[in-house]
Scaffold this motif. Structure first.
Motif, short mmCIF file in Angstrom:
data_model
loop_
_atom_site.label_atom_id
_atom_site.label_comp_id
_atom_site.label_asym_id
_atom_site.label_seq_id
_atom_site.Cartn_x
_atom_site.Cartn_y
_atom_site.Cartn_z
N ASP A 1 0.83 -1.21 0.00
CA ASP A 1 0.00 0.00 0.00
C ASP A 1 0.86 1.25 0.00
O ASP A 1 0.56 2.22 -0.72
N TYR A 2 1.92 1.24 0.80
CA TYR A 2 2.78 2.42 0.89
C TYR A 2 3.50 2.67 -0.44
O TYR A 2 3.61 3.81 -0.89
N SER A 3 4.00 1.60 -1.06
CA SER A 3 4.71 1.77 -2.33
C SER A 3 3.78 2.31 -3.41
O SER A 3 4.19 3.11 -4.26
N LYS A 4 2.51 1.89 -3.37
CA LYS A 4 1.54 2.40 -4.36
C LYS A 4 1.19 3.86 -4.08
O LYS A 4 1.06 4.67 -4.99
N GLU A 5 1.08 4.18 -2.79
CA GLU A 5 0.78 5.57 -2.42
C GLU A 5 1.90 6.50 -2.87
O GLU A 5 1.66 7.63 -3.31
N CYS A 6 3.14 6.04 -2.77
CA CYS A 6 4.30 6.85 -3.16
C CYS A 6 4.58 6.77 -4.67
O CYS A 6 5.49 7.46 -5.14
N ARG A 7 3.82 5.93 -5.36
CA ARG A 7 4.09 5.69 -6.79
C ARG A 7 5.56 5.29 -6.99
O ARG A 7 6.25 5.77 -7.89
N TYR A 8 5.99 4.37 -6.15
CA TYR A 8 7.39 3.97 -6.15
C TYR A 8 7.74 3.15 -7.40
O TYR A 8 8.84 3.25 -7.92
#
Length: 300
Positions: A282-289
């Protein structure tokens, strides 16, 4: 006396055999008959499997001229190495034969080599020790991963995934003040995972010796031979064969071993680990990593 001080393990046992008590004779026979599978045996395991007490083993070790059980185990590993079949050369993979044309066949030759190394490693793995290593990582309060120089690629491959799966994972790559403090701060019930390939970085041995002295951590080691300098320092040791050494370390088998341990660890508690993976995802998607973030990394 000279044989006791300077001889091989088997030579020392033979030279002293007339002086053994019945229990020591029984232990000596057990060792002679089974030494090839005792490379990573602990004192407790040897006592259990041989049917004698730990005290009997320690007295036996002293009677044939060794300073203690660790010294005896180093000699035992040398005995195994001495009597092992000759290590296969690159000729077995036809790299020096006319089967390959270089540089055209470089890719096919190296892939063939790595596949053979992985097959060899699989045949040598003690599955019960693999399970023990996974259990240690699952229950550990903290995990320190050590690999210096060329071994840092293995260190970071394990650390990257393990930090997603569980808390309190740190990487130690040097023997400087910062890493020294990290070792001192390891709590009880910690686990250290170490990688060391030829030519064996000295910093790795130094760090493991300090961890061993501190006594708070179990050590899981990965190296190419039971005579690797890190082997005597490890509570669980995995031998990863290295059949060809160039300026590039052959790491495919190490990476497969890392993958197998991580996957087995995931299966220990899928529900708990899935929560951590979901949070990371979820965090990686939020950051558009990532460029492609449509892949789900966990089972739903």
């Amino acid at each position: 006396m000279a044989e006791k001080k300077n001889g091989t393990l088997m030579g020392r046992i033979a030279a002293a055999s007339d002086t053994f008590t019945p229990k020591r004779s029984s232990l000596a026979k057990y060792i002679v008959d089974n030494y090839r599978r005792l490379a990573y045996c602990t004192l407790t395991e040897m006592a259990h499997d041989s049917g004698v007490s730990e005290t009997t083993i320690l007295r036996f070790v002293a009677s044939i001229g060794y300073s203690g059980f660790p010294d005896f185990m180093v000699a035992l590993r040398k005995e195994i190495e001495k009597n092992a079949p000759a290590a296969p050369s690159m000729d077995l993979f036809d790299l020096k034969q006319k089967n390959y044309r270089f540089p055209e066949d470089a890719c096919r030759a190296i892939f063939t080599l790595e596949i053979e190394v992985i097959k060899d490693m699989l045949n040598k793995i003690d599955m019960s020790r693999h399970e023990q290593a996974v259990d240690l990582l699952y229950r550990a309060e903290s995990v320190a991963i050590i690999g210096c120089g060329a071994n840092s690629c293995c260190t970071h491959a394990l650390a990257y995934a393990l930090q997603i799966m569980r808390p309190n994972v740190k990487v130690i790559e040097k023997a400087d003040i910062t890493d020294g403090n990290a070792i001192q701060d390891l709590p009880k019930n910690s686990v250290c995972v170490a990688f060391s390939t030829p030519r064996y970085p000295k910093n790795t041995q130094f760090l493991l010796e300090k961890i061993k002295e501190q006594g708070n951590s179990k050590i899981i080691g990965f190296s190419d031979s039971i005579l690797s300098p890190i082997a005597p320092l490890c509570d669980i040791f995995f031998e990863i064969p290295v059949k060809y050494i160039t300026f590039i370390d052959s790491n495919a088998a190490f990476m497969v071993m890392i993958h197998s341990i991580l996957f087995a660890l995931y299966l220990k508690d899928k529900k708990k680990i899935n929560r951590r993976i979901r949070a990371y995802d979820d965090y990686s998607k939020e950051c558009r990593y990532y460029v492609s973030d449509s892949l789900n990394l966990i089972e739903f």
